[in-house]
Every structure is written in C-alpha cells, then in structure tokens.
Write a protein that holds these residues in place. Structure first.
Motif, PDB file in Angstrom:
ATOM      1  N   TRP A   1       0.571  -1.045  -0.080  1.00  0.00           N
ATOM      2  CA  TRP A   1      -0.057  -0.030   0.019  1.00  0.00           C
ATOM      3  C   TRP A   1       0.866   1.266  -0.100  1.00  0.00           C
ATOM      4  O   TRP A   1       0.565   2.113  -0.772  1.00  0.00           O
ATOM      5  CB  TRP A   1      -0.743  -0.094   1.194  1.00  0.00           C
ATOM      6  CG  TRP A   1      -1.788   1.120   1.178  1.00  0.00           C
ATOM      7  CD1 TRP A   1      -3.129   1.046   0.521  1.00  0.00           C
ATOM      8  CD2 TRP A   1      -1.621   2.563   1.708  1.00  0.00           C
ATOM      9  NE1 TRP A   1      -3.862   2.425   0.867  1.00  0.00           N
ATOM     10  CE2 TRP A   1      -2.831   3.271   1.376  1.00  0.00           C
ATOM     11  CE3 TRP A   1      -0.657   3.024   2.190  1.00  0.00           C
ATOM     12  CZ2 TRP A   1      -2.837   4.477   1.883  1.00  0.00           C
ATOM     13  CZ3 TRP A   1      -0.688   4.304   2.499  1.00  0.00           C
ATOM     14  CH2 TRP A   1      -1.826   5.245   2.608  1.00  0.00           C
TER      15      TRP A   1
ATOM     16  N   PRO B   1       4.207 -11.983   6.663  1.00  0.00           N
ATOM     17  CA  PRO B   1       2.868 -12.205   6.646  1.00  0.00           C
ATOM     18  C   PRO B   1       2.292 -10.610   6.358  1.00  0.00           C
ATOM     19  O   PRO B   1       2.831  -9.665   6.868  1.00  0.00           O
ATOM     20  CB  PRO B   1       1.820 -12.456   7.618  1.00  0.00           C
ATOM     21  CG  PRO B   1       3.314 -13.130   8.892  1.00  0.00           C
ATOM     22  CD  PRO B   1       4.219 -12.689   8.154  1.00  0.00           C
ATOM     23  N   GLN B   2       1.539 -10.426   5.252  1.00  0.00           N
ATOM     24  CA  GLN B   2       1.234  -8.834   5.039  1.00  0.00           C
ATOM     25  C   GLN B   2      -0.333  -8.837   4.620  1.00  0.00           C
ATOM     26  O   GLN B   2      -0.754  -9.662   3.593  1.00  0.00           O
ATOM     27  CB  GLN B   2       2.022  -8.539   3.730  1.00  0.00           C
ATOM     28  CG  GLN B   2       1.751  -6.891   3.347  1.00  0.00           C
ATOM     29  CD  GLN B   2       3.090  -6.448   2.677  1.00  0.00           C
ATOM     30  OE1 GLN B   2       2.821  -6.568   1.368  1.00  0.00           O
ATOM     31  NE2 GLN B   2       3.917  -5.761   3.336  1.00  0.00           N
ATOM     32  N   GLY B   3      -0.942  -7.884   5.112  1.00  0.00           N
ATOM     33  CA  GLY B   3      -2.322  -7.613   4.621  1.00  0.00           C
ATOM     34  C   GLY B   3      -2.586  -6.810   3.497  1.00  0.00           C
ATOM     35  O   GLY B   3      -2.887  -7.017   2.416  1.00  0.00           O
ATOM     36  N   THR B   4      -2.262  -5.489   3.991  1.00  0.00           N
ATOM     37  CA  THR B   4      -2.354  -4.305   2.975  1.00  0.00           C
ATOM     38  C   THR B   4      -0.924  -3.824   2.503  1.00  0.00           C
ATOM     39  O   THR B   4      -0.720  -3.195   1.350  1.00  0.00           O
ATOM     40  CB  THR B   4      -3.045  -3.389   3.343  1.00  0.00           C
ATOM     41  OG1 THR B   4      -2.387  -2.692   4.599  1.00  0.00           O
ATOM     42  CG2 THR B   4      -4.429  -3.775   3.940  1.00  0.00           C
TER      43      THR B   4
ATOM     44  N   THR C   1      -2.549 -11.782   2.601  1.00  0.00           N
ATOM     45  CA  THR C   1      -3.728 -12.298   2.976  1.00  0.00           C
ATOM     46  C   THR C   1      -4.597 -11.731   2.284  1.00  0.00           C
ATOM     47  O   THR C   1      -6.078 -11.751   2.657  1.00  0.00           O
ATOM     48  CB  THR C   1      -3.765 -12.269   4.449  1.00  0.00           C
ATOM     49  OG1 THR C   1      -3.749 -10.796   4.706  1.00  0.00           O
ATOM     50  CG2 THR C   1      -2.677 -12.895   5.104  1.00  0.00           C
TER      51      THR C   1
ATOM     52  N   VAL D   1      -7.104   0.406   5.952  1.00  0.00           N
ATOM     53  CA  VAL D   1      -6.034  -0.304   6.833  1.00  0.00           C
ATOM     54  C   VAL D   1      -6.386  -1.638   6.873  1.00  0.00           C
ATOM     55  O   VAL D   1      -7.671  -2.007   7.267  1.00  0.00           O
ATOM     56  CB  VAL D   1      -5.899   0.444   7.906  1.00  0.00           C
ATOM     57  CG1 VAL D   1      -5.104  -0.313   9.023  1.00  0.00           C
ATOM     58  CG2 VAL D   1      -4.805   1.850   7.652  1.00  0.00           C
TER      59      VAL D   1
ATOM     60  N   VAL E   1      -6.019  -6.728  10.792  1.00  0.00           N
ATOM     61  CA  VAL E   1      -5.049  -7.547  11.591  1.00  0.00           C
ATOM     62  C   VAL E   1      -3.814  -6.882  11.972  1.00  0.00           C
ATOM     63  O   VAL E   1      -3.232  -6.905  13.144  1.00  0.00           O
ATOM     64  CB  VAL E   1      -4.827  -8.871  11.041  1.00  0.00           C
ATOM     65  CG1 VAL E   1      -3.687  -9.763  11.482  1.00  0.00           C
ATOM     66  CG2 VAL E   1      -6.051 -10.071  11.082  1.00  0.00           C
ATOM     67  N   GLY E   2      -2.979  -6.402  10.910  1.00  0.00           N
ATOM     68  CA  GLY E   2      -2.041  -5.697  11.336  1.00  0.00           C
ATOM     69  C   GLY E   2      -2.156  -4.513  12.150  1.00  0.00           C
ATOM     70  O   GLY E   2      -1.477  -4.212  13.028  1.00  0.00           O
ATOM     71  N   TYR E   3      -3.220  -3.636  11.837  1.00  0.00           N
ATOM     72  CA  TYR E   3      -3.695  -2.696  12.962  1.00  0.00           C
ATOM     73  C   TYR E   3      -3.759  -3.175  14.124  1.00  0.00           C
ATOM     74  O   TYR E   3      -3.190  -2.574  15.348  1.00  0.00           O
ATOM     75  CB  TYR E   3      -4.859  -1.905  12.348  1.00  0.00           C
ATOM     76  CG  TYR E   3      -5.688  -1.339  13.296  1.00  0.00           C
ATOM     77  CD1 TYR E   3      -5.643   0.106  12.942  1.00  0.00           C
ATOM     78  CD2 TYR E   3      -6.618  -1.710  14.352  1.00  0.00           C
ATOM     79  CE1 TYR E   3      -6.050   1.071  13.874  1.00  0.00           C
ATOM     80  CE2 TYR E   3      -7.315  -0.655  14.795  1.00  0.00           C
ATOM     81  CZ  TYR E   3      -7.284   0.701  14.757  1.00  0.00           C
ATOM     82  OH  TYR E   3      -8.102   1.600  15.417  1.00  0.00           O
TER      83      TYR E   3
ATOM     84  N   LEU F   1      -2.992  -6.089  15.783  1.00  0.00           N
ATOM     85  CA  LEU F   1      -1.653  -6.755  16.478  1.00  0.00           C
ATOM     86  C   LEU F   1      -0.772  -5.724  16.862  1.00  0.00           C
ATOM     87  O   LEU F   1       0.137  -5.872  17.914  1.00  0.00           O
ATOM     88  CB  LEU F   1      -0.973  -7.611  15.401  1.00  0.00           C
ATOM     89  CG  LEU F   1      -1.669  -8.602  14.822  1.00  0.00           C
ATOM     90  CD1 LEU F   1      -0.616  -9.458  13.936  1.00  0.00           C
ATOM     91  CD2 LEU F   1      -2.297  -9.643  15.731  1.00  0.00           C
TER      92      LEU F   1
ATOM     93  N   GLY G   1      -3.725  -0.474  17.577  1.00  0.00           N
ATOM     94  CA  GLY G   1      -5.007  -0.088  17.310  1.00  0.00           C
ATOM     95  C   GLY G   1      -5.634   1.056  17.892  1.00  0.00           C
ATOM     96  O   GLY G   1      -6.403   0.702  18.900  1.00  0.00           O
TER      97      GLY G   1
ATOM     98  N   VAL H   1      -1.468 -14.890  11.157  1.00  0.00           N
ATOM     99  CA  VAL H   1      -2.758 -15.004  11.742  1.00  0.00           C
ATOM    100  C   VAL H   1      -3.705 -15.098  10.491  1.00  0.00           C
ATOM    101  O   VAL H   1      -3.548 -14.585   9.486  1.00  0.00           O
ATOM    102  CB  VAL H   1      -3.267 -13.606  12.163  1.00  0.00           C
ATOM    103  CG1 VAL H   1      -4.502 -13.323  12.556  1.00  0.00           C
ATOM    104  CG2 VAL H   1      -2.408 -13.516  13.691  1.00  0.00           C
TER     105      VAL H   1
ATOM    106  N   TYR I   1       5.008   4.474  19.909  1.00  0.00           N
ATOM    107  CA  TYR I   1       3.740   3.815  19.446  1.00  0.00           C
ATOM    108  C   TYR I   1       4.033   2.935  18.063  1.00  0.00           C
ATOM    109  O   TYR I   1       4.210   3.215  17.235  1.00  0.00           O
ATOM    110  CB  TYR I   1       2.493   4.836  19.226  1.00  0.00           C
ATOM    111  CG  TYR I   1       1.251   4.017  18.618  1.00  0.00           C
ATOM    112  CD1 TYR I   1       0.683   2.829  19.452  1.00  0.00           C
ATOM    113  CD2 TYR I   1       0.540   4.330  17.617  1.00  0.00           C
ATOM    114  CE1 TYR I   1      -0.451   2.174  19.167  1.00  0.00           C
ATOM    115  CE2 TYR I   1      -0.470   3.908  17.289  1.00  0.00           C
ATOM    116  CZ  TYR I   1      -1.106   2.695  17.937  1.00  0.00           C
ATOM    117  OH  TYR I   1      -2.153   1.956  17.426  1.00  0.00           O
TER     118      TYR I   1
ATOM    119  N   GLU J   1       7.238   4.302  11.810  1.00  0.00           N
ATOM    120  CA  GLU J   1       7.294   3.609  10.464  1.00  0.00           C
ATOM    121  C   GLU J   1       8.757   3.368  10.008  1.00  0.00           C
ATOM    122  O   GLU J   1       8.809   3.116   9.037  1.00  0.00           O
ATOM    123  CB  GLU J   1       6.779   4.756   9.483  1.00  0.00           C
ATOM    124  CG  GLU J   1       5.066   4.670   9.652  1.00  0.00           C
ATOM    125  CD  GLU J   1       3.919   5.038   8.450  1.00  0.00           C
ATOM    126  OE1 GLU J   1       4.744   5.402   7.468  1.00  0.00           O
ATOM    127  OE2 GLU J   1       2.955   4.771   8.368  1.00  0.00           O
TER     128      GLU J   1
ATOM    129  N   SER K   1       8.621  -9.372  10.472  1.00  0.00           N
ATOM    130  CA  SER K   1       7.509  -8.503  10.846  1.00  0.00           C
ATOM    131  C   SER K   1       7.950  -7.122  11.132  1.00  0.00           C
ATOM    132  O   SER K   1       9.206  -6.930  10.949  1.00  0.00           O
ATOM    133  CB  SER K   1       6.682  -9.022  11.933  1.00  0.00           C
ATOM    134  OG  SER K   1       7.663  -8.872  13.182  1.00  0.00           O
TER     135      SER K   1
END
Ligand SMILES: Cc1cc2nc3c(=O)[nH]c(=O)nc-3n(C[C@H](O)[C@H](O)[C@H](O)COP(=O)(O)OP(=O)(O)OC[C@H]3O[C@@H](n4cnc5c(N)ncnc54)[C@H](O)[C@@H]3O)c2cc1C
Length: 602
Positions: free
Chosen positions: A48, A84-87, A105, A150, A153-155, A157, A160, A212, A423, A428, A462
């Motif tokens: 993303w 592992p990556q969502g977005t 995912t 977003v 899951v990533g958010y 873990l 959030g 996950v 946080y 980033e 990760s």
C-alpha cells in the motif's frame, strides 16, 4: 511506480530452493504463488505504501488456512522466512525480504458478524471497511482507526488506536480470539483458555509469532455519535492548537480528538475548497447526543472556524473523518509519544509543520487507553498524554530523503517532551522492540521468551520484530575461552544475569578491580539496567539499538547489569545517561576508574 525492479533471486537462495521446488509449491496451493518474471510480479509485490520496494523470493496469495500451512511448511523445509502482509500500510518498517516468501492475505476478506454474541470473526486480509459496514448494519461499532482501507489484523496486532480509543480502548484489548499458523505449520486457535501466552503476545506484539488467518473482535452496540472537523487558516495554527490542548484537558473520555496541520496537495482528487490549501484542523468524535456534543464543542466554535462539519453522524462516517488517502500512496512518516503538550511544544510543532510534510497530527491519549485490565494483551496501556505523527508524500528517493529530514526536524523539535516509549503502529521506521511496551523489561522479556518457544529460528519477518530470548547456561558460558577459568559461582551469577538481560555469552573479560568488582564488557544484543533485585530502569540512552553491556559482579555476585541503548561505547555515554546510570549503580564510576578510564563530558 517509484524505484522498483524485477527483484531477481540472490545466488545463496538458489542453493536453498530451486525454481522447480517453487513451481511444485505453486501447484499445491489453492491460491497463487507469484515468482520473479511472472507478468503479475510487480503488482503482487507492491505494498500500500508505494515508497516501499519489496523484493521477496516469492509471493503467496493464500486463499485458505491450508495454503498458509503449506507455505509455512515449505519455508521450514527450505530455510526460508515468511512475511505475512495484509495491505502493506506498515511495510516501511519491514526488514529486507531476501530469503523470504511474502504471504499476502488480501484474498481472505470474509467477515462474519455474530450479533447474539456481539463478536465479529474477521479473516486476515479484511480491511476495516469490510467490517465497519456490516457491523453497523447490525447495530454495532468496531474499534477501527482513521482509514477504511487499513488491514484489521496488522492494525490490531500493533495496538490499534481509533476514534473510540478514549472511550473503549485499543483494538488489541478487544480481541477475543486469534486463529494462527505457527512456525511449525500448526493451526491453533488462541484465546484466554487456549495458549494464553501466545494469545497475550500477539495482542500488541505484532507479527512475530505466526501467520494470523483470522481474528475475533468484540463488537459494541452503536451509541449516539457526534463528530466532525473544524478548519481554520494555517496562520492561526499556534492559537488554535493551544486552545484545542486546553480543551482536551477538560473533555470527558467520551471525546477522542486530533489537532492537526494539513497541507492539502494540489491534486485533482482533493475537493476544490481544500485543494492546494493549508489549514489547522481539529477533528473529534463524541460518544453521546447531538445536544451534549454541541455544548462540548462550543468552546472551539468560539474560535470562529472557516469550516465546521460537526453533526450527529452514523458510525460508518467515522471512517472518512480524517480524510486519509483513499488509495495507495508513496509515504514517509514517523511518530512519537508526548508526555505533555505545553505551549512550547505546540510552538515547536507548528514551526516545523511545513512542506514537504503533508499531514502532522497530534492525538489525545488517556481515557480507556490509560486504564489497565487483567485481560489486556502485550500492548497493555498507553500512558503518555498525546501521540504525534507526521507524514509526507515520497514519489521518488530524493523527495523521500527530504521528507525523512522534515520528519526528523519535527521529532527533534518535540524531543524535550517525548516519552521513552513509542507507538508500534505510528513507528514507520524500525524501532528496538523494548521501546514499544509498558513495564518494558517484563513485557519485552516475556515476549522474547514466547518468541523463543514458538519461533526460535525467526521464520516470521514482521515490522518491529521481537527477537527470541537466548537461553544461557553456565556450560555455554564456560565454553567461551575467555570465561573458561571463572569459578563456578561467578559462572552461575553470569549465566543468571545474562539470562535476565538476554544477551549472548560475551567476548571479553576486561578487569577485576581492587575491591573485587569484576567488570565484563560484552558484545551484546539487547538489555537494560538490571539490578540484583530486578529492573532498575527502563532506559539508559536515547537510541533505538543496543551496543554494549557492562556486567558488574561484586565478590562473585552480580550487582547490576548496565546497557547502552545506542551503538556507542558505555564509556562514551552522554552526560545525562551517565548520571542516570550512576544514580542507579553507584559503583559504576569506580569500576570505570579501575579500568584506567576517566569520565569526560561531551
Ligand atoms: C493511512 C494510514 C492510516 C493509519 N491510521 C491508523 C490509526 O488510526 N490508528 C492506528 O493505530 N494505526 C494507524 N495506522 C497504522 C497502521 O495500523 C499500521 O501501519 C498497521 O501495521 C497496518 O496494518 P496492515 O495490515 O494494513 O498493514 P501490513 O503492512 O499488511 O501489516 C503490518 C504488519 O502487521 C503484521 N501482519 C499483518 N497481517 C498479518 C497476519 N495475517 N499475520 C501475522 N502478522 C500480520 C505483519 O507483521 C506486518 O508487517 C495507519 C496507517 C496508515 C498508512
């Protein structure tokens, strides 16, 4: 597309896994496996965040738990790693992906709402918008953040923090179960009864513990919501943000708000009145009635905003309140926690809030985020007053470098009020894991032990990884030639101290001083100041990575372990750090003198 290439495989990898093996894996998956040279390669490896250039060995587009298991087993057999990556919203803090299969995912987007149990089961690739809408249709809200696209899951873990954070807390602490594939390819359901340690670890510990495949979240009955934004010309930034800060000190936990400066880019998809313009903005969500909300924001309205969108809203509206980009963009950003936000901090923030940065925001913390509960995961609570995040567009490496510098200037300006902790989700850039947690020693060491149990070979890649704990025993230390002649009692003390500090057996015994204190300087991993009675401090230096460790033993008994949190030598500690260590370990200066070293100010 900025700075991407064809991602050719490295020679060492060719030794470990042949193209034939990868093709065989492809044949076994329900989903896809994209390899370098395939026509869809560049699309598949895109994150993303378009500024990130991802070059894995292969990309698995998994479509089932079985797919994930097969990819993990394959990686285990061939010595590969798994990311592992969502977005890819969080891709900028990922390590290089050489020797790594990127497991995307994004084809697993199923969401089941169980209204009776007030639970949602969400597959790993779902975006927040996939959950917010069906949950709202059934009368519920979820703890999503500022952006509809977003990944849930990533958010979650990473903690959030969303629009209901001060009233309902962090999303990670509303997780009721996690379905995950471990590094051994075992599918497990984690909850408070089943694998409670791992369940605790993933809720704030990020993606270090497995892939996950689904997550189960608590749903909350939709309350009345009053929300919106007020805009003022940029010239009034200092005055408006000071008034907002004063307002935050008076509002109840039902109010979650953001003070920000936004330089809207001159792009066609930005609406006309804002395109190319700069504003100071206050955004807020109040969980309550329109009448009460109106009364609450009256103080801000007295500042006579140029635009005011506050109104009673449906829960789905909260996804768009922050005006995040609706599609992938190349971005460079970073954040920090602020203990307090005095006028001087606002002054420094405003002074550095200039292009090429686009958005600079300060969110109020506190409320439910600050109150701890037994059921919480590793993220625990956030105890700072505010959190800041600054970001700019980075369409090419030159502009990216300029944005990095601009972010650094904002962070440097706010440094006097910065917390030791940072946080997870707003970091980033890579950050040493111990800076991400409360009760750092305890939480971080517990996370490391859990990683050592479930992923000792560090298969999972990760952002902000948790390094596995190192098991140290006396035999292992004695096998290092430099420690071979130590008496058994010292070996034991050393093993105990190193185990607690979790560092590798070292390389050098430096000296034994005249009072019987032994000082070892040890090439080390990570640790903190640990006294005989337990942790003495959470941090002794300003940096993110660790350099050296000094272990103080008095008459064979460990008195303290000291670690610099920067790659510098302990002996070149800055004055405040030195004073801090000295306050905790009075023998420290004497030990240094015994080495013939003088303390010098810088
Ligand atoms: C525009 C924007 C708005 C944001 N707003 C907020 C906000 O309001 N509040 C907030 O708290 N954060 C916010 N964030 C930060 C965001 O929560 C993090 O970047 C988060 O990591 C994104 O998760 P993702 O799944 O979308 O990203 P990804 O990059 O896909 O995932 C990030 C990491 O999560 C882990 N992960 C993802 N999926 C899995 C999986 N299936 N199994 C194991 N590990 C996995 C991996 O370690 C991965 O590297 C925002 C970020 C952006 C860019």
């Amino acid at each position: 597309m900025p700075h991407m290439s064809d991602g050719a495989r490295s020679p060492d990898l060719a030794d470990r896994v042949g193209t034939g093996d990868l093709h065989a894996l492809r044949g076994r998956l329900i989903g896809g496996l994209v390899l370098p040279g395939d026509p869809e390669w560049d699309d598949a490896r895109r994150a993303w965040n378009l500024a990130v250039d991802q070059r894995p060995v292969a990309i698995a587009l998994v479509e089932s738990v079985e797919d994930v298991v097969k990819v993990v087993e394959f990686a285990g057999e061939h010595g590969l790693r798994i990311a592992p990556q969502g977005t890819g919203h969080g891709a900028s803090a990922l390590a290089a992906l050489d020797g790594t299969i990127l497991v995307k995912t994004s084809r697993l987007r199923g969401v089941e709402i169980d209204a009776g149990a007030a639970r949602a089961r969400i597959q790993a690739g779902a975006l927040w918008e996939d959950v917010v809408v069906p949950a709202a249709e059934q009368g519920f809200v979820v703890l999503h953040g500022s952006s509809p696209d977003v990944g849930v899951v990533g958010y979650t873990l990473g903690g959030g923090m969303g629009w209901l954070a001060r009233s309902r807390g962090l999303a990670a602490n509303s997780v009721t179960a996690v379905e995950l594939v471990t590094s051994e390819g075992k599918f497990v359901r984690l909850d408070s009864e089943n694998e409670p340690d791992l369940f605790w670890a993933v809720r704030g510990g990020g993606g270090s513990f497995g892939v996950v495949t689904a997550i189960e979240l608590e749903l909350y009955p939709t309350p009345e919501l009053y929300a919106g934004a007020m805009f003022w010309p940029l010239e009034r930034a200092g005055e408006v943000l000071r008034s907002w800060r004063e307002w935050t000190e008076t509002v109840p936990h039902e109010v979650t708000s953001v003070g920000r400066i936004l330089h809207f880019p001159p792009l066609p998809d930005v609406p006309e009145p804002m395109r190319g313009q700069s504003f100071v903005i206050v955004e807020a969500v109040f969980v309550g009635s329109e009448a009460d909300g109106n009364a609450l924001v009256a103080q801000l309205r007295e500042l006579d905003p140029a635009m005011d969108t506050f109104a009673a809203v449906a829960p789905t509206a909260l996804q768009h309140l922050h005006m995040d980009p609706p599609h992938p963009v190349p971005g460079v950003g970073d954040g920090l926690f602020l203990e307090r936000l005095p006028d001087e901090a606002i002054g420094a923030f405003v002074q550095n809030a200039v292009p090429p940065l686009i958005s600079l925001e300060i969110r109020q913390l506190g409320g439910a985020m600050a109150s701890s509960a037994q059921h919480h995961g590793a993220v625990g609570t956030l105890d700072a007053g505010y959190v800041m995040f600054a970001v700019g567009m980075a369409p090419n490496p030159e502009i990216a470098a300029a944005v990095h510098e601009a972010v650094d200037r904002v962070k440097a300006g706010l440094a006097p009020w910065e917390s030791a902790r940072t946080y997870f989700n707003f970091a980033e850039r890579p950050v040493g894991g111990s800076r991400l947690y409360p009760l750092k020693t305890y939480t971080f060491q517990r996370l490391r032990k859990i990683r050592a149990t479930h992923d000792p070979a560090e298969m999972f890649v990760s952002n902000h990884p948790i390094p596995p704990a190192i098991v140290i025993d006396t035999a292992r230390i004695a096998s290092a030639p430099l420690f071979a002649d130590l008496p058994a009692a010292e070996l034991e003390a050393l093993a105990g101290a190193m185990g607690e500090a979790e560092v590798d057996p070292g390389t050098e015994v430096v000296t034994v001083d005249e009072s019987g204190s032994t000082v070892y300087l040890i090439e080390a991993g990570e640790a903190e100041v640990i006294g005989a009675g337990g942790p003495l401090s959470v941090a002794v230096g300003p940096g993110d990575t660790f350099g050296e460790i000094g272990l103080l033993l008095t008459a064979g008994k460990r008195t303290a372990t000291v670690v610099a949190r920067t790659p510098m030598k302990l002996l070149a500690l800055s004055e405040p750090d030195f004073e801090r260590i000295l306050g905790q370990i009075p023998e420290f200066e004497r030990s240094l003198r015994s080495l013939g070293l003088e303390r010098s100010s810088r």
